[in-house]
Design an enzyme around this catalytic site. Structure first.
Site, PDB file in Angstrom:
ATOM      1  N   HIS A 232      19.740  17.067  15.696  1.00 15.25           N
ATOM      2  CA  HIS A 232      19.985  18.454  16.121  1.00 15.25           C
ATOM      3  C   HIS A 232      21.466  18.795  16.042  1.00 15.25           C
ATOM      4  O   HIS A 232      21.835  19.929  15.752  1.00 15.25           O
ATOM      5  CB  HIS A 232      19.458  18.657  17.548  1.00 15.25           C
ATOM      6  CG  HIS A 232      19.481  20.087  17.999  1.00 15.25           C
ATOM      7  ND1 HIS A 232      18.786  21.091  17.348  1.00 15.25           N
ATOM      8  CD2 HIS A 232      20.123  20.696  19.038  1.00 15.25           C
ATOM      9  CE1 HIS A 232      18.996  22.247  17.964  1.00 15.25           C
ATOM     10  NE2 HIS A 232      19.804  22.033  18.990  1.00 15.25           N
TER      11      HIS A 232
ATOM     12  N   ASP B   7      15.948  16.389  13.100  1.00 16.72           N
ATOM     13  CA  ASP B   7      16.094  17.086  14.384  1.00 16.72           C
ATOM     14  C   ASP B   7      14.822  16.872  15.204  1.00 16.72           C
ATOM     15  O   ASP B   7      13.733  17.211  14.764  1.00 16.72           O
ATOM     16  CB  ASP B   7      16.316  18.581  14.114  1.00 16.72           C
ATOM     17  CG  ASP B   7      16.722  19.354  15.349  1.00 16.72           C
ATOM     18  OD1 ASP B   7      16.352  18.940  16.472  1.00 16.72           O
ATOM     19  OD2 ASP B   7      17.399  20.382  15.199  1.00 16.72           O
TER      20      ASP B   7
ATOM     21  N   SER C 182      21.361  26.375  17.089  1.00 18.60           N
ATOM     22  CA  SER C 182      20.396  26.360  18.174  1.00 18.60           C
ATOM     23  C   SER C 182      20.249  27.756  18.796  1.00 18.60           C
ATOM     24  O   SER C 182      20.032  28.736  18.079  1.00 18.60           O
ATOM     25  CB  SER C 182      20.824  25.293  19.204  1.00 18.60           C
ATOM     26  OG  SER C 182      19.775  24.920  20.034  1.00 18.60           O
TER      27      SER C 182
END
Length: 264
Positions: A244, A216, A87
């Site tokens: 995710h 995701d 991320s």
């Protein structure tokens, strides 16, 4: 002789979490890599996880990434590590690649922001805002903090956002753990907007790989693929049924991908 061969094959994985999270997100992946004979360092960035600093003490993206920079500085000159960023952690990976390119064998981005050496450091966020709906963050909260004349923007992940967009394929226990352990974070957008972009000579010289998490909902797979198409990656993997938080919903698949990437 046998132990020398084992030592040669052992790799050092350095794991970098995303915004508002911490090294705790790797609790399933770390023992899998270690049981395969490798060394693992899971970093808590500043004001994240159990790092003692508070967000209002962190003024720049470099401040935030300092724990990773300290790990990289401690790596012996003859050793190369495998970096894995998740991320927003992809941005800290970029800083490490720019600063210590000679110490990295491969940088792996998993559902992660991937800096583009041809554009500003805020470019990935601008594209995210273009490609993703404005209400993506649901009940997450944003507010200003720090110096009133030059405030930062803090972010708190909302429980609904976490349940529906981040952890939807994870166990209820992992979701509850995350609700207990997340901390306020920041994307340091104003600081990144002023920062010098990463160079093709240093950042661009490091081998890159990307791992898509194909279910995701906070980093849609189309956005992940845009990074590979625009910035480029030497190796690409895709994990099915991974949300995710692929390291929690599909830890064995993430481990398998990492070992394959690091061996090639």
């Amino acid at each position: 002789m046998h132990s020398a061969a084992n030592a040669k094959q052992q790799k050092h994985f350095v794991l970098v979490h995303g915004g508002c999270l911490g090294a705790w997100i790797w609790y399933k992946l770390k023992p899998l890599l270690e049981s395969a004979g490798h060394k693992v360092t899971a970093v808590d960035l500043s004001a994240a996880g159990i790092n003692p600093r508070r967000l209002d003490e962190i003024h720049t993206f470099r401040d935030y990434s300092e724990p990773l920079m300290e790990v990289m500085a401690s790596i012996p000159p003859d050793e190369k590590v495998v970096l894995l960023g998740h991320s927003f952690g992809g941005m800290s990976l970029g800083l490490a690649m720019e600063t210590y390119p000679e110490k990295i064998s491969v940088a792996v981005f998993m559902s992660a922001m991937m800096p583009d050496p041809n554009h500003s450091l805020t470019y990935p966020f601008e594209k995210y805002n273009e490609k993703c709906p404005a209400d993506m963050m649901l009940d997450s909260q944003f507010s200003t903090y720090g110096n009133p004349e030059n405030p930062g923007m803090s972010m708190i992940l909302g429980p609904q956002f976490m349940a529906l967009k981040m952890f939807q394929n994870c166990s209820v226990e992992d979701l509850e753990l995350a609700k207990m352990l997340t901390r306020p974070g920041s994307l340091f957008f104003q600081d990144l907007a002023k920062a010098k972009k990463f160079s093709t000579e240093r950042y661009g010289s490091v081998k890159r790989a990307y791992i898509f998490c194909n279910e995701d909902k906070s980093f849609p797979v189309e956005f992940q693929k845009w990074f590979v198409e625009s910035v480029g990656a030497d190796k690409v993997k895709e994990i099915k049924e991974a949300d995710h938080m692929g390291m929690l919903s599909q830890p064995r698949e993430v481990c398998k991908c990492l070992l394959d990437i690091s061996d090639s």
